[in-house]
Scaffold this motif. Structure first.
Motif, PDB file in Angstrom:
ATOM      1  N   SER A  27      55.736  39.110  43.801  1.00 23.10           N
ATOM      2  CA  SER A  27      54.692  40.106  43.548  1.00 23.10           C
ATOM      3  C   SER A  27      53.354  39.555  44.036  1.00 23.10           C
ATOM      4  CB  SER A  27      54.620  40.437  42.055  1.00 23.10           C
ATOM      5  OG  SER A  27      54.299  39.273  41.327  1.00 23.10           O
ATOM      6  N   ALA A  28      52.330  40.377  43.939  1.00 25.61           N
ATOM      7  CA  ALA A  28      51.005  40.015  44.451  1.00 25.61           C
ATOM      8  C   ALA A  28      50.426  38.772  43.786  1.00 25.61           C
ATOM      9  CB  ALA A  28      50.042  41.193  44.290  1.00 25.61           C
ATOM     10  N   ASP A  29      50.814  38.502  42.554  1.00 27.72           N
ATOM     11  CA  ASP A  29      50.243  37.348  41.854  1.00 27.72           C
ATOM     12  C   ASP A  29      50.922  36.025  42.217  1.00 27.72           C
ATOM     13  OD1 ASP A  29      52.627  37.907  40.569  1.00 27.72           O
ATOM     14  OD2 ASP A  29      51.829  37.615  38.549  1.00 27.72           O
ATOM     15  N   LYS A  31      50.743  34.466  45.275  1.00 28.50           N
ATOM     16  CA  LYS A  31      50.220  34.053  46.586  1.00 28.50           C
ATOM     17  C   LYS A  31      50.345  32.557  46.849  1.00 28.50           C
ATOM     18  CE  LYS A  31      47.293  37.941  47.445  1.00 28.50           C
ATOM     19  NZ  LYS A  31      46.021  38.571  47.455  1.00 28.50           N
ATOM     20  N   GLY A  36      49.822  34.724  51.310  1.00 28.72           N
ATOM     21  CA  GLY A  36      49.224  36.051  51.198  1.00 28.72           C
ATOM     22  C   GLY A  36      50.094  37.152  51.757  1.00 28.72           C
ATOM     23  N   LYS A  37      50.676  36.929  52.944  1.00 26.50           N
ATOM     24  CA  LYS A  37      51.521  37.959  53.560  1.00 26.50           C
ATOM     25  C   LYS A  37      52.750  38.243  52.714  1.00 26.50           C
ATOM     26  CE  LYS A  37      50.235  36.583  58.203  1.00 26.50           C
ATOM     27  NZ  LYS A  37      50.647  35.753  59.317  1.00 26.50           N
ATOM     28  N   ALA A  39      53.331  37.643  49.492  1.00 28.01           N
ATOM     29  CA  ALA A  39      53.004  38.249  48.196  1.00 28.01           C
ATOM     30  C   ALA A  39      52.632  39.717  48.367  1.00 28.01           C
ATOM     31  CB  ALA A  39      51.864  37.478  47.533  1.00 28.01           C
ATOM     32  N   ASN A  40      51.868  40.019  49.405  1.00 25.17           N
ATOM     33  CA  ASN A  40      51.447  41.407  49.620  1.00 25.17           C
ATOM     34  C   ASN A  40      52.603  42.296  50.070  1.00 25.17           C
ATOM     35  OD1 ASN A  40      48.797  41.013  48.777  1.00 25.17           O
ATOM     36  ND2 ASN A  40      48.143  40.378  50.811  1.00 25.17           N
ATOM     37  N   GLN A  43      54.546  43.070  46.952  1.00 28.23           N
ATOM     38  CA  GLN A  43      53.847  44.045  46.111  1.00 28.23           C
ATOM     39  C   GLN A  43      53.929  45.446  46.701  1.00 28.23           C
ATOM     40  OE1 GLN A  43      52.668  43.197  43.105  1.00 28.23           O
ATOM     41  NE2 GLN A  43      52.249  45.340  42.704  1.00 28.23           N
TER      42      GLN A  43
END
Length: 116
Positions: A27-29, A31, A36-37, A39-40, A43
């Motif tokens: 998930s986004a949290d 990272k 970053g890629k 996790a995003n 999400q």
């Protein structure tokens, strides 16, 4: 008598996180673990955006590589094969097939050591 048994539960490290079809292991949290890629993408899949299925290798793979004489974790190849198989199932195509092959895109993170 007086002897204590200690149960040690060893959990296998998850080196690969899948995403796609409205599902994601991350998930986004996350990272720090997925970048970053990764996790995003996880999400976006979780909130239902049409993200093509795929998987992310964790930043721990890079750390392991440099802390272990430039060798990958022994179980990484099996984790990647399982993740690729899941992608193949989700899209109905097979990596390396002559007819209607699964085409893949690979993206590198920004950690300079991982690009060596």
């Amino acid at each position: 008598h007086g002897t204590a048994s200690v149960l040690v539960l060893l959990m296998a490290t998850q080196w690969v996180y899948n995403f796609g079809d409205g599902e994601a292991d991350g998930s986004a949290d996350m990272k720090n673990l997925l970048g970053g890629k990764g996790a995003n993408l996880a999400q976006m899949a979780l909130i239902g955006l049409p993200v093509p299925p795929g998987f992310t290798l964790t930043t721990e793979v890079c750390t392991h590589y440099y802390e272990n004489d430039q060798s990958y974790p022994a179980e990484l190849a099996g984790h990647v094969r399982s993740a690729l198989s899941l992608v193949e199932t989700r899209v109905g195509q097979k990596f390396g097939a002559a007819d209607n092959p699964l085409l893949c895109q690979f993206a590198l993170g920004h950690a300079p050591l991982c690009l060596a």
